[in-house]
Motif scaffolding. Structure first.
Motif, PDB file in Angstrom:
ATOM      1  N   LYS B   8       0.226  -0.709   0.060  1.00 14.47           N
ATOM      2  CA  LYS B   8       0.344   0.132  -0.332  1.00 14.47           C
ATOM      3  C   LYS B   8       0.627   1.156   0.001  1.00 14.47           C
ATOM      4  CE  LYS B   8      -4.333  -1.668   0.952  1.00 14.47           C
ATOM      5  NZ  LYS B   8      -5.712  -1.257   0.679  1.00 14.47           N
ATOM      6  N   VAL B  10       0.851   5.274   0.351  1.00 13.32           N
ATOM      7  CA  VAL B  10       0.191   6.573   0.177  1.00 13.32           C
ATOM      8  C   VAL B  10       1.623   7.642  -0.702  1.00 13.32           C
ATOM      9  CG1 VAL B  10      -0.367   8.348   1.218  1.00 13.32           C
ATOM     10  CG2 VAL B  10      -0.643   6.214   2.106  1.00 13.32           C
ATOM     11  N   PHE B  12       1.662  11.464  -1.692  1.00  9.23           N
ATOM     12  CA  PHE B  12       0.966  13.758  -1.961  1.00  9.23           C
ATOM     13  C   PHE B  12       1.513  13.794  -3.321  1.00  9.23           C
ATOM     14  CE2 PHE B  12       1.835  12.052   2.524  1.00  9.23           C
ATOM     15  CZ  PHE B  12       0.375  11.668   3.186  1.00  9.23           C
ATOM     16  N   LEU B  36      -1.052   2.445  -5.401  1.00  9.64           N
ATOM     17  CA  LEU B  36      -0.708   4.163  -4.487  1.00  9.64           C
ATOM     18  C   LEU B  36      -1.992   4.337  -4.408  1.00  9.64           C
ATOM     19  CD1 LEU B  36       1.107   6.423  -4.489  1.00  9.64           C
ATOM     20  CD2 LEU B  36       0.417   6.759  -6.357  1.00  9.64           C
ATOM     21  N   ARG B  37      -2.685   4.848  -3.714  1.00  7.14           N
ATOM     22  CA  ARG B  37      -3.834   5.807  -3.120  1.00  7.14           C
ATOM     23  C   ARG B  37      -2.934   7.619  -2.682  1.00  7.14           C
ATOM     24  NH1 ARG B  37      -4.707   2.305  -4.941  1.00  7.14           N
ATOM     25  NH2 ARG B  37      -5.928   0.851  -2.851  1.00  7.14           N
ATOM     26  N   ILE B  38      -3.130   8.390  -3.828  1.00 14.67           N
ATOM     27  CA  ILE B  38      -3.624   9.856  -3.509  1.00 14.67           C
ATOM     28  C   ILE B  38      -3.609  10.541  -3.143  1.00 14.67           C
ATOM     29  CG2 ILE B  38      -3.040  11.233  -5.794  1.00 14.67           C
ATOM     30  CD1 ILE B  38      -2.893   9.645  -7.865  1.00 14.67           C
ATOM     31  N   ILE B  39      -3.412  11.349  -2.441  1.00 16.96           N
ATOM     32  CA  ILE B  39      -3.919  12.569  -1.510  1.00 16.96           C
ATOM     33  C   ILE B  39      -3.588  14.075  -2.259  1.00 16.96           C
ATOM     34  CG2 ILE B  39      -3.521  13.631   0.371  1.00 16.96           C
ATOM     35  CD1 ILE B  39      -3.319  10.853   1.511  1.00 16.96           C
ATOM     36  N   ALA B  55       1.768   8.189   7.936  1.00 15.23           N
ATOM     37  CA  ALA B  55       1.116   7.266   6.533  1.00 15.23           C
ATOM     38  C   ALA B  55       2.062   5.705   7.268  1.00 15.23           C
ATOM     39  CB  ALA B  55       1.812   7.571   5.250  1.00 15.23           C
TER      40      ALA B  55
ATOM     41  N   LYS C 122      -9.313  -0.304  -5.499  1.00 13.30           N
ATOM     42  CA  LYS C 122      -9.262   1.273  -6.069  1.00 13.30           C
ATOM     43  C   LYS C 122      -9.745   2.231  -5.056  1.00 13.30           C
ATOM     44  CE  LYS C 122      -5.379   3.574  -7.456  1.00 13.30           C
ATOM     45  NZ  LYS C 122      -3.964   4.022  -8.652  1.00 13.30           N
ATOM     46  N   MET C 129     -11.054   7.707   1.684  1.00 15.91           N
ATOM     47  CA  MET C 129     -10.559   9.037   1.784  1.00 15.91           C
ATOM     48  C   MET C 129     -11.291  10.094   1.866  1.00 15.91           C
ATOM     49  SD  MET C 129      -6.930   7.515  -0.311  1.00 15.91           S
ATOM     50  CE  MET C 129      -5.977   8.752  -0.548  1.00 15.91           C
ATOM     51  N   GLN C 562      -7.143  11.979   5.887  1.00 13.82           N
ATOM     52  CA  GLN C 562      -7.161  10.942   4.589  1.00 13.82           C
ATOM     53  C   GLN C 562      -6.208   9.876   4.407  1.00 13.82           C
ATOM     54  OE1 GLN C 562      -6.899  14.984   1.734  1.00 13.82           O
ATOM     55  NE2 GLN C 562      -8.060  13.604   0.490  1.00 13.82           N
ATOM     56  N   VAL C 563      -4.754  10.146   5.018  1.00 11.87           N
ATOM     57  CA  VAL C 563      -3.466   9.692   5.192  1.00 11.87           C
ATOM     58  C   VAL C 563      -4.573   8.491   6.074  1.00 11.87           C
ATOM     59  CG1 VAL C 563      -1.109   9.406   6.492  1.00 11.87           C
ATOM     60  CG2 VAL C 563      -1.632  11.267   5.131  1.00 11.87           C
ATOM     61  N   ALA C 566      -6.073   6.056   3.883  1.00  9.24           N
ATOM     62  CA  ALA C 566      -5.409   5.548   2.818  1.00  9.24           C
ATOM     63  C   ALA C 566      -4.793   3.983   2.983  1.00  9.24           C
ATOM     64  CB  ALA C 566      -4.337   6.400   2.213  1.00  9.24           C
ATOM     65  N   PRO C 567      -4.408   3.682   3.825  1.00  7.45           N
ATOM     66  CA  PRO C 567      -4.170   1.993   3.625  1.00  7.45           C
ATOM     67  C   PRO C 567      -4.891   1.236   4.139  1.00  7.45           C
ATOM     68  CG  PRO C 567      -2.589   3.631   5.198  1.00  7.45           C
ATOM     69  CD  PRO C 567      -3.436   4.223   5.040  1.00  7.45           C
TER      70      PRO C 567
END
Lengths: 325, 147, 577, 183, 295, 435
Positions: B8, B10, B12, B36-39, B55, C122, C129, C562-563, C566-567
């Motif tokens: 996982k 994260v 930015f 990827l999880r995008i902020i 994170a 996803k 998020m 959000q952080v 996320a996981p």
């Protein structure tokens, strides 16, 4: 003094003992303490056994001042015991609050600590390579010693804590203020840190002009201008990220703040806050220069963990170094 | 049978370059692994090191900070700050026993869809090799939820 | 924490199929069902095209029906569609900053077209998020400030004059400040102006008269700017004339048109030693005043003190054309005089200047290219003449020229007092000493600090035509805020909590927009954000070591939420786990 | 055969210092007035002429750009004495490619014409010229060859008209030109 | 000129009658086949080109005299030598366009009762073939396609340059001769530096440079595998053909590239015999090549 | 609605965009007319910009989007000005809106149509190096992000119509004439490249590895036909040496333009640095005549290219480029004019920097607007010194490359200048904005 006297307890866990001295450092105010309170437990000063404490009714101690981090079974036991017996538990000093200097042991584990302390240290003479054991057989029988943990913890990682009194040691004025507040029953809401809301900078008398810096100096490398902010002169000073209350004592002695006050109220992680602040201003404005090199610029900071987490490693997000088995 | 470890990550991404670069990768249908999880942040300069540590603490196996190329920052120089913080943080992570490769600072422009995809791909591969974050592993008295 | 005291969040989630662009990869109904399980989500639905008028109506209806106070659309990139959905929310009475977008097209379905399951997972994460952030969103307003419709133009050369006139013609009040007793600047020294070769004084006189007779322009000569305070729309400017007289002005925008001066090449090529070694500017004056006595041979040397290896590395842009122009005038005046032009690279750019180059060639000006590493030498010769030795790079031979006049082309350089002004205005100077613009390509005539602009040779060497072009440009840029009278500033700005700020000044150092100012209260310093100048990048927020700075719409809480979301592995992390 | 290569080497050898007094500022105007030389002043020394000159590729001496440069500078004597001048193959590539529209090959021709006036004529041109004046043809075609045409069934070669040529060329003093000082 | 009737003065110049008769022979044969009438020019003289370096005026006069002779019969000139074609064409154009120059030259010409009027044109052989005869007619006349034969072409300078005067083809990328070659069925290969000069004009001044130039060209031609080289200039032909063995000897090379005048190649395609086209005059014999195309 | 308070801006490149934004953001109504389906102009085709090496699209795209979103700007893409009557303060304009065959309201820009379109044509945006479909957006960041059917190449298979879920395809769209009433006009029609084919000695159009600088820019660009991989088009080989030739058709009195295009020396330097960035093994040579370094930071930029990136500069205008037909390798013949030696150099790619010339179409436009052109076809300034953005016709202003050679910052500054002049007309005509 119509009221019944308060019952105070003091305990010393993983710490240097300076906090104990700090209590005495309030000087004549100690008389005020004695005037309002009886000290029911203080291993360094009065002879009361653990079993005496165990015998006390729960919540019979009004305020327990607990200094030191938790790194052994015994300290953990006492923390839990004193929690049970105390109405108010105060994490007294940096070690109880954030882990403090003993918390730096979190860069290693028990094995490494023992090896370093008992075997590799050049000043140690230990021909039989003896290291602490939890039990040791002697002719008289089996000696039990408390377990030494791999990881140093803060007090509040072990038990619930009502108040925190930061500092290494807590400044006497601050201690006096707390005692006064207890006496007047004017303590703030539970969970509070008993220190000002602002950082050391707020109390620092030095002139602050321009925080753009490009060169880092160790303390011995320059003679700093006594009037001007140390950080602006390239000396890493944790003041901006450190909670005040100390009246900038170290800085007044021409030494930079090393961060014993812990994080400011709106920051959770003191080290990260300082890392962010320092790397933001280090080299700022010089990016357009031909010889700008971010790696070189930051390379001037040698030991981020030791510098920015000197007192707060166990309390940090990551708490300790991960060691591959 | 164990499932393959899927890290996982994260990320930015700054609004002006890297987020747009990720958009372009999509628009161009460039395929990359979905780890990827995008902020979105307005500028990579907004990224506080505390977020990155948060994170990791929250179980991320990797963190990506992507901003405009040097000189391209929409806010003049936020990306430089992100870069410097990243360099220092990597040093710190190493001291914490966390492989510094888990933190990646990249410059991705709005026209670099392919680069964005390549960065993600490479990062996923790197972290797969490293295995799950050591922070996920249970340790004395401190349980971190494992994914 | 902060949101719990306010209203509870009621979130509506709208998930777009985008035809088959999302729906063909991501299992949208599954994501809808998942969204419904998330905290504070009271409604979720899917649409074929959320951005179609049909889809937008659904959002509005649902806001009313379910009393939604937060809206999430999971579709494409906010970079193109966010304004549309924000407008829709506003129409339905939800503050536009309570809208959040989840990008499940560009960042998901299009990038993972062959992994339907993982793309769906996803997409759920992305929605989760967004929800985590949306729960903590706060309404924002875009504050407005008033703008004084009055401009200050610093510098009364041709750039300042043109900028002042153009602003006045747009019906703004203008204060034009010149430190010399007369308006006109550099042009007062010049003879003719290329490319039209008209008299410099003729053109200049016309504009000076226009300025003087313009009722909207107050001219302050022999005057300097002493102090500037405030920010765009609200500058407080103090002028000083002589030692005593001062004036205080309320100013909306400021134009820096302070021009440049010329480098004095003392010690180079015999300048200062031989009186027949002069600068190009001195030659201009001689020509202008008709004082040039007939020389037999003139040698002009280019790049004297410019394009250096170190130091003044820049090309001064105007010297080649100036030399060409003056060389031709000398030939016109004295057809028997030989003129040698020693150059490195001829900067005859653009549509007009190459023509002058050819004209000069045809008029018999002799061009000699010299190499930087073999510069010409000027030594005393016989009978008070000078001897110029130069290696002709294109002939490969050393040439000796006996000359009775050597003219040095020296670069334009920044005035000495520019540094002071740059500090006063908090605008930067570049490494070449000239004022440094906000962005070299797209913001060439303004500073990063709002409301302050630059034109003419204060910015970099340039000729009259180019300075005039920039002056008109500046007159447009500076007019915009004044024409609007009121200015909407960014909603996404930084906010300093004075109770936490300890005045360390780190934020001030990292802000590229000079949007942070220190204020003194009870003997203590705290920082303050000038919202009119803040662009909302958040660098200060991230740098603040005490957490005293909040970034609106990108708060620490929102980002951390959000952080953590996320996981999907972290439960609420507390101190005890 | 002229030993031009050797002469070329002599030319390129470094001269001490070129004095401005060695230069005739009027020379370029002189050239510019002769048809073909009009644009000499416009040459900005880009080197295209030399770079595409087939002869320059194999000759160390022949450099059209330098010839133009020397002409511009008024190094009259040096240019006209230069034996390399005669190496021009007059292929006109330089003329075709010059961006400034300088007729390089024509200028070289103008310079050769001037050199002739100054008395520098390579022998081969004298041979050609005398043949033309005598027979109308540049080469003296042997009788045998003319006869052979008949054998091959080719029409007989028309006789030249040297009388006509003599009349025509008399006024331009062509003959005298060749008789002038020669090597 | 009447429809279909093509008639020219043939301008031989000096070099062809002096040394290169095969070019003349094959041209006459081919033109006959294609129905182009060629008339002999009376009393012509050197085109003027060789005298240009010595005296520009001399060149002008020589050329002008030739033009006047042709004008007397009001017939346009077809020259075989590009030098002649180029010079006559250039002077023709100059005199037509420049009134002052025309008057000046006519002043000289008057002495011999001549006057330049500007009524004819000057063309090179390939210009006549391409523009006037036309590729279509040539293709139609081909009896024996030379398919399978790979050749290279060399135009030579003066048929193309200066562009200002010739102008019928692009000197940097000439196409006319290529098209004419391909009309025979042969394939015309591209090679490096096609537009490069053969070096002939410097032959009288320097003995090495022209040979080096020709060597370079022959190398490029050999490199692409051309079986023959096709020229349209007597001088270029001498450089590549007559001098080929000398180049081989002097510069230690081996080429063996037969070099044909274009009309020789075209003649073969039109069904003429090698004898009729004077192929036996060639020093580098195209024996193999002839065999390949079945002759 | 006061019609004469509005302004017509012609040309949607950076100059037109800047002029529009300046005017719109002070509250004036702007009609921005662009001939192609998207605004963005030449700048959108660039990979990076000199001397800062800014990513071109990164800094341009926000401005494009701002134009699109601005309530005061009406974008008229795929449209041309056909007639202009009237005078300053009151122009009557006819604009031809060409049919896109796609309903702008309905199209969501999803791209499904183009994915299925069977027709491939050379992509103009990539200078013909890549392909696009007959239904297309010129580039992924196009504004508006709406598809257009290229009528010339469309085979009417109707696949796009079937694929479009939004139902936006409309084959029956007709050209539309829009009548506008505007107070002032700003012209910003930009430039195009001189046809390098006419310099046939360099073999452009004949040799595959001889490219123009704009083609090469696309080849370098991450969004270009090779996805930013620097390859040779003839054989896909990684080039080891690339040479730039300056002044192809510029500073030329013969067949080209006699002026200097102003940008080439520096953009070649930029492309040179980019090559070295892509592949440090690849050598870069720039053949120049006079190195034009007159702009802010240009000399320093060239210094850096030399010292840090190892870009090599040779003072020479090469005579010819010759291809080896077997390998596609190129040989450049040149005289190093500072060494007086004729040399040749082998290169894998030769990049020609052709003159930048005013658009051919600007001649017709000038006719419609009644504007004078200078000898080169640039829109003529009323006074090059003191009225650079004014034209012979009051109320019509010019900016950007159509007025004369200049780089991006100069175009941007001048665009603002023309906006100020246009604003003056509106203020006078409406009597508004008085203080």
């Amino acid at each position: 003094m119509s009221k019944e006297k308060l019952k105070f307890a003091f305990y010393w866990a993983a710490s240097c003992g300076g906090c104990e001295i700090a209590v005495l450092d309030i000087n004549e105010k100690i008389l005020d303490v004695v005037a309002i309170a009886d000290i029911v437990f203080w291993p360094v000063a009065i002879d009361i056994k653990y079993k005496d404490v165990e015998a006390m009714p729960d919540k019979s101690i009004d305020v327990c001042f607990f200094n030191g981090a938790i790194r052994t079974e015994e300290q953990e036991h006492l923390a839990k015991l004193l929690r049970k017996k105390s109405k108010v538990l105060v994490a007294f000093g940096s070690c109880a609050h954030q882990g403090g200097i003993p918390g730096l042991a979190n860069v290693a584990n028990k094995k490494e600590v023992f090896e370093r302390a008992y075997l590799q240290s050049p000043s140690t003479n230990n021909p039989n390579s003896v290291t602490p054991k939890t039990s040791f057989k002697v002719p008289e029988g089996e000696l039990k010693l408390p377990e030494f943990f791999d990881t140093v913890k803060t007090l509040d990682q072990t038990v619930d804590v009502d108040y925190y009194l930061p500092g290494c040691p807590p400044p006497s004025a601050q201690v006096a203020k707390v005692v006064e507040a207890i006496a007047k029953n004017e303590l703030p809401p539970k969970g509070s840190v008993l220190a000002p809301e602002k950082s050391v900078c707020d109390e620092c008398p030095r002139k602050k002009e321009d925080k753009k810096i490009s060169k880092i100096y160790r303390v011995y490398e320059i003679t700093p201008d006594p009037e001007r902010c140390l950080l602006e002169q390239g000396i890493i000073c944790m003041g901006p990220a450190t909670r005040g209350g100390c009246e900038a004592q170290c800085i007044s002695a021409n030494m930079p703040c090393t961060g014993c006050g812990g994080p400011c109220p709106n920051e959770v992680e003191q080290g990260a806050a300082m890392i962010s602040a320092l790397s933001s201003i280090l080299g700022v404005g010089g990016e357009r220069d031909l010889d700008y090199d971010a790696e070189k610029m930051i390379g001037q900071v040698k030991d981020p963990l030791g510098t920015f987490y000197k007192y707060s490693l166990p309390a940090s997000f990551l708490r300790r170094r991960r060691i591959k088995k | 049978m164990t499932e393959e470890f899927e890290p996982k990550i994260v990320g930015f991404l700054c609004n002006w370059c890297s987020y747009a670069g990720a958009d372009l990768a999509g628009v161009s249908r460039i395929q990359y692994p979905p780890n990827l999880r995008i902020i979105r942040v307005m500028c990579s300069g907004r990224v506080d090191p505390a977020f990155i540590l948060e994170a990791f603490r929250s179980g991320a196996d990797g963190v990506l900070i992507a901003g405009c190329h040097p000189g391209d920052c929409h806010y003049i120089a936020g990306n430089y700050k992100a870069q410097r913080r990243g360099i220092l943080l990597k040093k710190l992570l190493e001291q914490f026993g966390v492989e510094p490769q888990r933190l990646k600072i990249e410059f991705v422009s709005a026209s670099e869809g392919a680069k964005f995809a390549a960065v993600v791909k490479e990062m996923v591969e790197t972290i797969k090799k490293l295995g799950p974050s050591p922070l996920k592993v249970q340790m004395e008295g401190l349980t971190y939820a494992s994914g | 924490m902060e949101q719990s005291q306010k209203e509870t969040s009621r979130i509506g989630v709208f998930i777009c199929h985008c035809g088959i662009n999302i729906g063909g990869v991501v299992n949208v109904p599954e994501v809808v069902e998942y969204a419904k399980t998330l905290p504070d989500v009271v409604y979720a639905e899917d649409n074929l095209y959320t951005c179609s008028s049909d889809g937008l109506n659904k959002i509005k209806e649902s806001i009313a029906k379910y009393n939604l106070n937060r809206v999430i659309v999971a579709s494409c990139t906010p970079r193109t569609h966010e304004p549309l959905f924000r407008a829709t929310c506003e129409e339905a009475g939800v503050n536009k900053y309570l809208f959040e977008m989840a990008n499940i097209r560009e960042h998901c379905s299009w990038a993972h077209m062959h992994e339907h399951e993982r793309a769906t997972e996803k997409a759920k994460d992305i929605v989760r998020m967004a929800v985590a952030k949306a729960r903590l969103l706060q309404p924002q307003t875009e504050p407005e400030i008033d703008v004084t419709p009055s401009a200050l133009v610093i510098g009364g050369g041709i750039s300042g004059i043109i900028a002042a006139l153009c602003l006045a013609d747009q019906r703004f009040k203008v204060s034009l400040v010149e430190k010399e007793p007369e308006l006109g600047g550099m042009l007062r020294n010049l003879h003719k102006l290329y490319p039209t070769m008209q008299d410099a004084s003729e053109g200049l006189e016309h504009f000076i008269q226009a300025v003087k007779s313009n009722k909207s322009i107050d001219v302050f000569t022999s005057t300097v700017v002493k102090e500037v305070k405030g920010f765009i729309g609200n500058f407080k400017v103090t002028l000083q004339k002589g030692n005593s007289e001062t004036a205080n002005l309320d100013i909306g925008t400021i134009v820096v048109a302070t021009g440049a001066t010329i480098f004095e090449p003392v010690g180079m090529y015999g300048y200062g030693e031989h009186e027949n070694v002069i600068t190009q500017l001195q030659l201009e004056r001689l020509l202008k005043e008709g004082q040039l006595k007939k020389p037999e041979k003139v040698v002009m040397i280019q790049c004297v003190g410019s394009r250096e290896e170190k130091g003044r590395t820049y090309c001064s842009r105007v010297c080649c054309m100036t030399a060409l122009k003056n060389a031709m005038f000398i030939r016109e005046l004295y057809p028997e005089t030989d003129v040698y032009l020693l150059y490195r690279d001829l900067q005859t750019y653009g549509q007009h200047y190459e023509h002058h180059h050819r004209e000069a060639q045809e008029k018999g000006i002799r061009f000699i290219k010299y190499a930087q590493e073999k510069p010409p030498e000027v030594v005393a010769g016989k009978n008070g003449k000078l001897e110029v030795n130069v290696y002709h790079a294109l002939l490969g031979e050393q040439i000796k020229i006996e000359s009775d006049l050597v003219v040095l082309s020296t670069p334009l350089i920044q005035h000495k007092d520019a540094k002071e002004l740059s500090k006063m205005l908090k605008v930067p100077l570049g490494s070449d000493g000239f004022f440094f613009e906000a962005h070299v390509k797209l913001r060439p005539i303004e500073f990063a600090t709002d409301g302050i602009y630059v034109c003419g040779t204060a910015h970099s060497p340039k000729d009259t035509a180019e300075s005039v072009s920039q002056a008109f440009g500046v007159a447009s840029r500076a007019a915009i805020p004044m024409a609007l009278k009121r200015l909407r500033t960014e909603a996404i700005t930084a906010l300093v909590d004075e109770d936490l700020c300890s005045g360390c000044r780190i934020c001030e150092a990292v802000c590229e927009y000079s949007a942070i100012e220190m204020q003194e209260k009870e003997g203590k310093q705290t920082s303050k954000v000038l919202e009119a100048l803040c662009k909302g990048c958040g660098t200060c927020g991230a740098s603040c070591p005490t957490g005293a700075i909040t970034m609106r719409h990108f708060t620490d809480n929102q980002l951390v939420a959000q952080v953590r979301a996320a996981p999907q592995v972290a439960k609420e992390v507390t101190k005890h786990d | 055969m002229l030993q031009v290569e050797k002469g070329g080497a002599k030319e390129t050898e470094q001269r001490a210092v070129l004095k401005i007094t060695d230069m005739d500022p009027k020379f370029k105007y002189e050239i510019s007035k002769i048809p073909g030389g009009e644009k000499i002043m416009l040459c900005f020394q880009c080197g295209t002429c030399t770079s595409d000159c087939p002869v320059a590729r194999f000759s160390g001496a022949y450099r059209p750009r330098q010839i133009i440069r020397m002409t511009q500078l008024g190094l009259k004597k040096r240019v006209l004495e230069s034996e390399s001048l005669w190496l021009c193959a007059s292929c006109f590539t330089c003329t075709d490619r010059c961006p400034q529209d300088v007729k390089v090959a024509d200028i070289i021709r103008v310079l050769k014409n001037l050199a002739v006036k100054e008395g520098y004529v390579p022998p081969v041109f004298k041979v050609l010229a005398s043949s033309i004046l005598d027979t109308g043809y540049a080469y003296r075609i042997p009788e045998m060859r003319i006869k052979k045409r008949e054998e091959l069934g080719l029409p007989s070669l028309p006789k030249g008209n040297p009388q006509s040529l003599a009349k025509l060329t008399e006024r331009i003093g062509f003959k005298k030109l060749l008789e002038a000082k020669s090597e | 000129m009447a429809e279909g009737e093509l008639k020219y003065f043939i301008f031989l110049g000096c070099a062809i009658p002096y040394r290169v008769s095969a070019y003349e022979i094959s041209t006459r044969k081919v033109m006959e086949k294609l129905g182009v009438k060629l008339e002999e020019m009376p009393e012509f003289n050197c085109c003027g080109l060789p005298m240009d370096p010595v005296s520009h005026e001399m060149m002008l006069l020589l050329a002008a005299r030739n033009l006047c002779i042709a004008e007397e019969k009001n017939m346009s000139i077809m020259a075989l030598c590009p030098g002649c074609a180029g010079t006559l064409n250039k002077v023709n154009t100059m005199l037509k366009n420049d009134k002052k120059l025309r008057e000046e030259i006519n002043e000289y010409l008057k002495v011999d009762g001549l006057e330049f009027k500007g009524i004819i044109e000057v063309k090179h052989l390939i210009q006549v073939l391409n523009d006037d005869v036309g590729l279509e007619k040539i293709t139609a006349a081909v009896k024996k396609s030379l398919k399978g034969l790979k050749v290279a072409e060399h135009n030579g300078c003066h048929v193309l340059r200066p562009k200002e005067y010739m102008g019928f083809d692009d000197p940097e990328d000439p196409k006319v001769l290529k098209a004419l070659i391909e009309a025979t069925g042969a394939e015309c290969l591209d090679y490096m530096d096609e537009a490069q000069c053969c070096g002939a004009p410097t032959a009288g001044i320097n003995d090495k440079i022209p040979l080096q130039l020709s060597r370079e060209k022959l190398t490029h031609i050999r490199d692409v595998g051309a079986q023959a080289l096709i020229t349209i200039c007597p001088f270029c032909h001498m450089m590549f053909e007559t001098n080929q063995m000398r180049i081989e000897r002097m510069l230690n090379e081996k080429f063996g590239i037969p070099t044909l005048h274009y009309p020789q190649l075209l003649g073969l395609a039109l069904g003429l015999s090698p004898e009729e086209l004077a192929l036996d005059e060639l020093r580098v014999k195209p024996t193999e090549q002839l065999k390949q195309i079945g002759i | 609605m006061e019609a004469n308070k509005s302004i017509l801006v012609i040309g949607g490149g950076i100059a037109g965009i800047q002029a529009s934004l300046d005017l719109a953001s002070r509250g004036m109504k702007v009609y921005l007319v662009e001939k192609t389906p998207s605004i963005g102009g030449r700048m959108s085709q660039l990979d990076k910009t000199f001397p800062t090496m800014d990513c071109s699209m990164c800094i341009l795209a926000p401005k494009m989007i701002e134009c699109f979103r601005h309530p005061n700007i009406t974008l008229l893409t795929y449209s041309e000005v056909k007639e202009v009557k009237g005078s300053a303060g009151n122009f009557r304009v006819k604009i031809l809106k060409k049919p896109r065959f796609v309903d702008l309201e309905k199209c969501t820009g999803c791209g499904e149509c183009a994915q299925h379109c069977p027709v491939e044509v050379p992509n103009e945006f990539d200078m013909g190096l890549g392909v696009r479909k007959a239904i297309y957006v010129p580039f992924p960041q196009a504004v508006p992000l709406k598809y257009t059917i290229d009528d010339e190449n469309c085979i009417k298979c109707r696949l796009c119509q079937r694929m479009c879920k939004a139902g936006s395809i409309d084959y029956d769209q007709q050209p539309e004439t829009i009548d506008l009433n505007v107070g002032a006009i700003v012209v910003a029609t930009g430039f195009e490249l001189f046809d390098a084919r006419t310099r046939s000695e360099y073999g452009y159009g004949k040799y595959q590895n001889v490219l123009t600088s704009l083609e090469f820019e696309r080849l370098l660009s991450a969004s270009g036909p090779t996805g930013g991989h620097l390859l040779r088009l003839s054989d896909g080989r990684i080039p080891r040496r690339i040479a730039f030739i300056q002044c192809v058709g510029s500073r030329s009195l013969k067949g080209g333009v006699s002026y200097c295009s102003s940008a080439c020396c520096v953009y070649a330097t930029k492309e040179g640095i980019l090559i070295r960035e892509h592949n440090p093994e690849c050598e870069v040579y720039v053949f120049y005549n006079d190195l034009k370094v007159f702009g802010k930071g240009f000399q320093e930029f060239v210094n850096r290219a030399k010292d840090e990136w190892g870009v090599k500069y040779v003072r020479a205008l090469p005579g010819e480029v010759v291809e080896d037909p077997k390998t596609g390798d190129l040989t450049i013949w040149y005289e190093d004019t500072t060494e007086n030696v004729t040399k040749n150099m082998k290169a894998d790619i030769v990049v020609l920097c052709p003159a930048l010339v005013p658009r051919v179409a600007s001649k017709e436009l000038a006719g419609i607007l009644g504007l004078e052109l200078d000898e080169f076809g640039f829109m003529k300034s009323k006074d090059p010194l003191f009225a650079p953005v004014d034209t012979n016709r009051p109320g019509i202003y010019i900016c950007g490359y159509c007025q004369g050679p200049k780089d991006i910052p100069e175009s941007v500054a001048q665009a603002s200048g023309s906006a100020a002049r246009a604003a003056e007309v509106i203020i006078v005509a409406t009597g508004k904005e008085a203080h």
